[in-house]
Design a protein around this motif. Structure first.
Motif, PDB file in Angstrom:
ATOM      1  N   UNK A  35      50.745  34.094  43.407  1.00  0.00           N
ATOM      2  CA  UNK A  35      51.431  34.285  42.107  1.00  0.00           C
ATOM      3  C   UNK A  35      51.046  35.428  41.228  1.00  0.00           C
ATOM      4  N   UNK A  36      50.044  36.053  41.611  1.00  0.00           N
ATOM      5  CA  UNK A  36      49.681  37.326  40.909  1.00  0.00           C
ATOM      6  C   UNK A  36      49.258  38.244  41.873  1.00  0.00           C
ATOM      7  N   UNK A  37      50.233  38.812  42.787  1.00  0.00           N
ATOM      8  CA  UNK A  37      49.675  39.718  43.860  1.00  0.00           C
ATOM      9  C   UNK A  37      48.979  41.105  43.380  1.00  0.00           C
ATOM     10  N   UNK A  38      49.641  41.479  41.871  1.00  0.00           N
ATOM     11  CA  UNK A  38      48.923  42.788  41.326  1.00  0.00           C
ATOM     12  C   UNK A  38      47.615  42.771  41.034  1.00  0.00           C
ATOM     13  N   UNK A  39      47.044  41.450  41.051  1.00  0.00           N
ATOM     14  CA  UNK A  39      45.545  41.313  40.877  1.00  0.00           C
ATOM     15  C   UNK A  39      44.614  41.541  41.922  1.00  0.00           C
ATOM     16  N   UNK A  40      45.406  41.638  43.186  1.00  0.00           N
ATOM     17  CA  UNK A  40      44.707  41.616  44.463  1.00  0.00           C
ATOM     18  C   UNK A  40      44.817  43.227  45.045  1.00  0.00           C
ATOM     19  N   UNK A  41      43.419  43.533  45.047  1.00  0.00           N
ATOM     20  CA  UNK A  41      43.415  45.087  45.637  1.00  0.00           C
ATOM     21  C   UNK A  41      42.884  45.315  46.982  1.00  0.00           C
ATOM     22  N   UNK A  42      42.367  44.222  47.537  1.00  0.00           N
ATOM     23  CA  UNK A  42      41.743  44.411  48.704  1.00  0.00           C
ATOM     24  C   UNK A  42      42.478  43.530  49.865  1.00  0.00           C
ATOM     25  N   UNK A  43      43.582  43.365  49.733  1.00  0.00           N
ATOM     26  CA  UNK A  43      44.440  42.879  50.965  1.00  0.00           C
ATOM     27  C   UNK A  43      44.786  43.727  52.188  1.00  0.00           C
ATOM     28  N   UNK A  44      44.633  43.321  53.415  1.00  0.00           N
ATOM     29  CA  UNK A  44      44.812  44.270  54.626  1.00  0.00           C
ATOM     30  C   UNK A  44      46.491  43.892  54.861  1.00  0.00           C
ATOM     31  N   UNK A  45      46.903  43.054  54.090  1.00  0.00           N
ATOM     32  CA  UNK A  45      48.390  42.807  54.515  1.00  0.00           C
ATOM     33  C   UNK A  45      49.067  42.627  53.243  1.00  0.00           C
ATOM     34  N   UNK A  46      50.563  42.954  53.237  1.00  0.00           N
ATOM     35  CA  UNK A  46      51.297  42.757  52.020  1.00  0.00           C
ATOM     36  C   UNK A  46      51.549  41.329  51.179  1.00  0.00           C
ATOM     37  N   UNK A  47      51.183  41.359  50.071  1.00  0.00           N
ATOM     38  CA  UNK A  47      51.339  40.114  49.098  1.00  0.00           C
ATOM     39  C   UNK A  47      52.654  40.167  48.465  1.00  0.00           C
ATOM     40  N   UNK A  48      53.563  39.092  48.552  1.00  0.00           N
ATOM     41  CA  UNK A  48      54.589  39.044  47.759  1.00  0.00           C
ATOM     42  C   UNK A  48      54.302  38.169  46.749  1.00  0.00           C
TER      43      UNK A  48
END
Length: 268
Positions: A34-47
């Motif tokens: 719901x808030x991908x902009x808050x996640x900075x450590x994902x190894x795959x794209x978050x939509x």
């Protein structure tokens, strides 16, 4: 061409573990948050997607199809926890739990089925819960929302089998994730007749999560299921005791099983 995988609720916990594990093995993974902009450590794209918002669901599905021209696997992982005496749980919170845990996955499935039908293949995996197999004290709404999804997928699997689409339910037990922090807790009311029992049960549930299995275990099972030609309808992933509790419910008289649960939660 790699398999295209969509994971709802892919920013933390089980969803993140599955996404990382599959990415490392060559799958092209898209997660949602719901808030991908808050996640900075994902190894795959978050939509950005909210499973309760059909417009955002359809938008994400379309975006992936436009990029890759197919979707091989959908993992319905997004969910919320809810605890409390049912009598004291607000109706609005009960509806929210069912919206996310039941209606949400159905929204995603409805949005992706036309593409999978067009392809002639696809696999939809639904993360439910071992709690779906029994009514647990002070967790009855959670159990019910996950049980509703289990039963609905059994029917939907038969309806879509003719199109080459596979559906699987995966019921995890307790895993060491942040679900307890994000779960709705009905307040422990000072004058509540449930105060003592609810407080003790809530403490025990949180301990179970804190001491739960590594989410990597779920990731490995999901990978194995995806690579299985004819997957089963149901899988259970958790401790031996948690999985055995489902067997006991099938074979024990109702009142005997109820007494066992009461003793487990210290409610006798």
């Amino acid at each position: 061409m790699p398999k295209i995988v969509l994971i709802t609720g892919g920013s933390s916990g089980i969803g993140k573990a599955i996404g990382e594990y599959l990415s490392e093995r060559g799958y092209q993974v898209f997660g949602t948050s719901r808030n991908p902009e808050k996640i900075t450590n994902s190894s795959f794209p978050l939509l950005k997607m909210d499973v309760n918002d059909t417009i955002s669901v359809e938008s994400v599905i379309s975006e992936i199809i436009n990029k890759t021209e197919k979707i091989d696997v959908v993992i319905n992982n997004a969910g919320v926890g809810i605890t409390g005496p049912i009598e004291e749980t607000p109706e609005s919170e009960i509806k929210k739990a069912f919206d996310t845990n039941f209606h949400g996955p159905i929204n995603v499935i409805k949005a992706v089925l036309p593409q999978m039908r067009k392809q002639g293949f696809g696999h939809i995996l639904n993360v439910t819960s071992i709690a779906a197999y029994m009514g647990l004290p002070y967790r009855g709404i959670y159990s019910a929302s996950k049980a509703a999804l289990e039963i609905t997928i059994e029917a939907l699997r038969m309806e879509t089998l003719q199109f080459g689409i596979k559906m699987t339910n995966i019921a995890p037990g307790d895993f060491a994730t942040n679900i307890a922090a994000g779960r709705y807790h009905a307040p422990e009311l000072k004058d509540s007749p449930y105060k003592k029992d609810y407080g003790n049960t809530l403490k025990l549930m949180n301990e179970h999560v804190d001491n739960g299995n590594d989410p990597l275990e779920m990731a490995k099972v999901v990978h194995k299921i995806i690579e299985t030609e004819n997957p089963r309808v149901h899988y259970k992933v958790g401790s031996s005791l948690q999985k055995f509790s489902i067997v006991l419910k099938r074979v024990l008289p109702d009142r005997v099983y109820e007494r066992m649960l009461l003793k487990h939660y210290g409610l006798k």
